[in-house]
Design an enzyme around this catalytic site. Structure first.
Site, PDB file in Angstrom:
ATOM      1  N   SER A 142       0.852  -1.200   0.000  1.00 47.96           N
ATOM      2  CA  SER A 142       0.000   0.000   0.000  1.00 47.96           C
ATOM      3  C   SER A 142       0.879   1.237   0.000  1.00 47.96           C
ATOM      4  CB  SER A 142      -0.881   0.007   1.251  1.00 47.96           C
ATOM      5  OG  SER A 142      -1.602   1.226   1.360  1.00 47.96           O
ATOM      6  N   TYR A 157      -1.892  -1.081  10.405  1.00 46.33           N
ATOM      7  CA  TYR A 157      -2.026  -1.387   8.974  1.00 46.33           C
ATOM      8  C   TYR A 157      -0.763  -0.977   8.221  1.00 46.33           C
ATOM      9  CZ  TYR A 157      -3.879  -1.169   4.187  1.00 46.33           C
ATOM     10  OH  TYR A 157      -4.076  -1.344   2.838  1.00 46.33           O
TER      11      TYR A 157
HETATM   12  P1  NAI Z   1     -11.611  -6.082  -0.626  1.00 48.55           P
HETATM   13  O1  NAI Z   1     -12.109  -6.131   0.770  1.00 48.55           O
HETATM   14  O2  NAI Z   1     -12.529  -5.628  -1.702  1.00 48.55           O
HETATM   15  O3  NAI Z   1     -10.997  -7.501  -1.024  1.00 48.55           O
HETATM   16  C1  NAI Z   1     -10.184  -8.220  -0.126  1.00 48.55           C
HETATM   17  C2  NAI Z   1     -10.541  -9.699  -0.175  1.00 48.55           C
HETATM   18  O4  NAI Z   1      -9.657 -10.388   0.722  1.00 48.55           O
HETATM   19  C3  NAI Z   1     -11.968  -9.987   0.302  1.00 48.55           C
HETATM   20  O5  NAI Z   1     -12.643 -10.805  -0.646  1.00 48.55           O
HETATM   21  C4  NAI Z   1     -11.779 -10.732   1.630  1.00 48.55           C
HETATM   22  O6  NAI Z   1     -12.776 -11.720   1.868  1.00 48.55           O
HETATM   23  C5  NAI Z   1     -10.405 -11.356   1.436  1.00 48.55           C
HETATM   24  N1  NAI Z   1      -9.769 -11.648   2.723  1.00 48.55           N
HETATM   25  C6  NAI Z   1      -9.653 -10.826   3.803  1.00 48.55           C
HETATM   26  N2  NAI Z   1      -9.046 -11.458   4.810  1.00 48.55           N
HETATM   27  C7  NAI Z   1      -8.782 -12.727   4.369  1.00 48.55           C
HETATM   28  C8  NAI Z   1      -8.184 -13.864   4.959  1.00 48.55           C
HETATM   29  N3  NAI Z   1      -7.749 -13.857   6.237  1.00 48.55           N
HETATM   30  N4  NAI Z   1      -8.048 -14.975   4.217  1.00 48.55           N
HETATM   31  C9  NAI Z   1      -8.489 -15.012   2.943  1.00 48.55           C
HETATM   32  N5  NAI Z   1      -9.090 -13.977   2.332  1.00 48.55           N
HETATM   33  C10 NAI Z   1      -9.228 -12.839   3.043  1.00 48.55           C
HETATM   34  O7  NAI Z   1     -10.318  -5.120  -0.555  1.00 48.55           O
HETATM   35  P2  NAI Z   1      -9.221  -4.671  -1.636  1.00 48.55           P
HETATM   36  O8  NAI Z   1      -9.161  -3.198  -1.582  1.00 48.55           O
HETATM   37  O9  NAI Z   1      -9.401  -5.364  -2.928  1.00 48.55           O
HETATM   38  O10 NAI Z   1      -7.915  -5.206  -0.893  1.00 48.55           O
HETATM   39  C11 NAI Z   1      -6.961  -6.045  -1.503  1.00 48.55           C
HETATM   40  C12 NAI Z   1      -5.588  -5.645  -1.016  1.00 48.55           C
HETATM   41  O11 NAI Z   1      -5.305  -4.328  -1.467  1.00 48.55           O
HETATM   42  C13 NAI Z   1      -5.418  -5.622   0.494  1.00 48.55           C
HETATM   43  O12 NAI Z   1      -4.168  -6.206   0.827  1.00 48.55           O
HETATM   44  C14 NAI Z   1      -5.412  -4.131   0.823  1.00 48.55           C
HETATM   45  O13 NAI Z   1      -4.682  -3.844   1.987  1.00 48.55           O
HETATM   46  C15 NAI Z   1      -4.728  -3.594  -0.418  1.00 48.55           C
HETATM   47  N6  NAI Z   1      -4.899  -2.171  -0.675  1.00 48.55           N
HETATM   48  C16 NAI Z   1      -6.125  -1.630  -0.986  1.00 48.55           C
HETATM   49  C17 NAI Z   1      -6.257  -0.278  -1.247  1.00 48.55           C
HETATM   50  C18 NAI Z   1      -7.568   0.345  -1.558  1.00 48.55           C
HETATM   51  O14 NAI Z   1      -7.627   1.606  -1.658  1.00 48.55           O
HETATM   52  N7  NAI Z   1      -8.653  -0.392  -1.715  1.00 48.55           N
HETATM   53  C19 NAI Z   1      -5.079   0.617  -1.225  1.00 48.55           C
HETATM   54  C20 NAI Z   1      -3.850  -0.063  -0.911  1.00 48.55           C
HETATM   55  C21 NAI Z   1      -3.781  -1.390  -0.666  1.00 48.55           C
END
Ligand code: NAI
Length: 260
Positions: A142, A157
């Site tokens: 991130s 985080y």
């Molecule tokens: P999201 O919440 O839409 O998708 C994340 C997915 O990971 C979800 O389907 C969730 O069920 C799954 N997940 C969460 N914990 C889990 C676990 N313990 N085991 C298996 N699956 C798990 O969120 P997003 O934004 O797509 O996040 C993806 C990555 O991107 C994360 O690592 C987040 O920190 C990172 N990120 C997101 C940003 C944003 O602005 N949305 C910015 C920077 C980084």
């Protein structure tokens, strides 16, 4: 950036960035394992990929649980005959709160999901990447903890996201001998469902008066879409990036230029 004949495993593939990457990699020809601890969303992503004629399978696994991660990786190899691409992407914001109010359980939840989950995903993938002659690992870090340090209550985080970059660089050096590349992507402000796994408590105690010029982020003035992140993941997964490893690649539409 074609991936015909390649096999990709994507954690957090049921939503947001992981979902978009699963679809993009499948469109490029890869067989895709969609791993998520919420099996319904993962299965919906698989169904959408198959509807488009792609190859995909869902695995229910919590990235914090070593046996579940090991089983998902093994299941992928058994299903598709190998492993070439790993997108360690599952993550949560977790509890956003002042440091002195964060409980140890809340700290562990975020660190174990974001950092330990990345470690376990990479660890159990290595033998299979080695036996297929190399591959590409992409880790979702991130801007927070790497280029920006100003969001109130994000100490845990941000620490997990900084550590993921250190892990990616150490892994890149260690795994280069087997032709395995490892890169970290640093997205900022992507429109996903991350808010569903975000909790806030007493943030006002540590909030600053931060005013951003408009438009913000400066390049486009709108959040990045998961599909725009997926294009970067596809590039890093493909041979188009064959000389890139140990890199941290910022994809934030200029956000970090103004919000250090
Ligand atoms: P999201 O919440 O839409 O998708 C994340 C997915 O990971 C979800 O389907 C969730 O069920 C799954 N997940 C969460 N914990 C889990 C676990 N313990 N085991 C298996 N699956 C798990 O969120 P997003 O934004 O797509 O996040 C993806 C990555 O991107 C994360 O690592 C987040 O920190 C990172 N990120 C997101 C940003 C944003 O602005 N949305 C910015 C920077 C980084």
């Amino acid at each position: 950036m074609q991936l015909d004949g390649k096999v990709a495993l994507i954690t957090g593939g049921g939503s947001g960035i992981g979902e978009a990457a699963a679809k993009a990699l499948a469109r490029a020809g890869a067989a895709v394992a969609v791993v998520d601890f919420r099996v319904g969303p993962a299965e919906a992503v698989v169904a959408a990929i198959r509807d488009e004629g792609g190859r995909a399978v869902a695995f229910a696994a919590d990235v914090r649980a070593e046996e579940q991660v090991r089983a998902a990786v093994l299941g992928t190899v058994e299903q598709f005959g190998g492993l070439n691409i790993v997108f360690a992407n599952a993550g949560i914001n977790g509890m956003q709160t002042p440091i002195e109010e964060m409980t140890l359980d809340e700290w562990h939840d975020t660190i174990e999901t974001n950092l330990t989950g990345t470690f376990l995903t990479v660890k159990h993938s290595i033998p299979h990447l080695r036996s297929t002659g190399g591959g590409s690992i992409v880790i979702t870090a991130s801007v927070n903890g790497n280029t920006t340090f100003s969001l109130p209550g994000y100490a845990c985080y941000s620490s997990s996201k900084a550590a993921q970059v250190a892990f990616a660089k150490m892994a890149a050096g260690e795994l280069a001998r087997w032709g395995i590349r490892v890169n970290a992507i640093l997205p900022g402000s992507v429109k996903t469902n991350l808010g569903e796994r975000t909790y806030r408590r007493n943030l006002e105690k540590v909030t600053y008066d931060l005013r951003m010029p408009q438009p913000f982020p400066p390049l486009t003035g709108r959040p990045i879409t998961p599909d725009e992140i997926a294009e970067l993941v596809l590039f890093l997964a493909s041979d188009a990036s064959s000389q890139i490893t140990g890199a941290e690649i910022l994809i934030d539409a200029g956000l970090s230029l103004l919000r250090a």
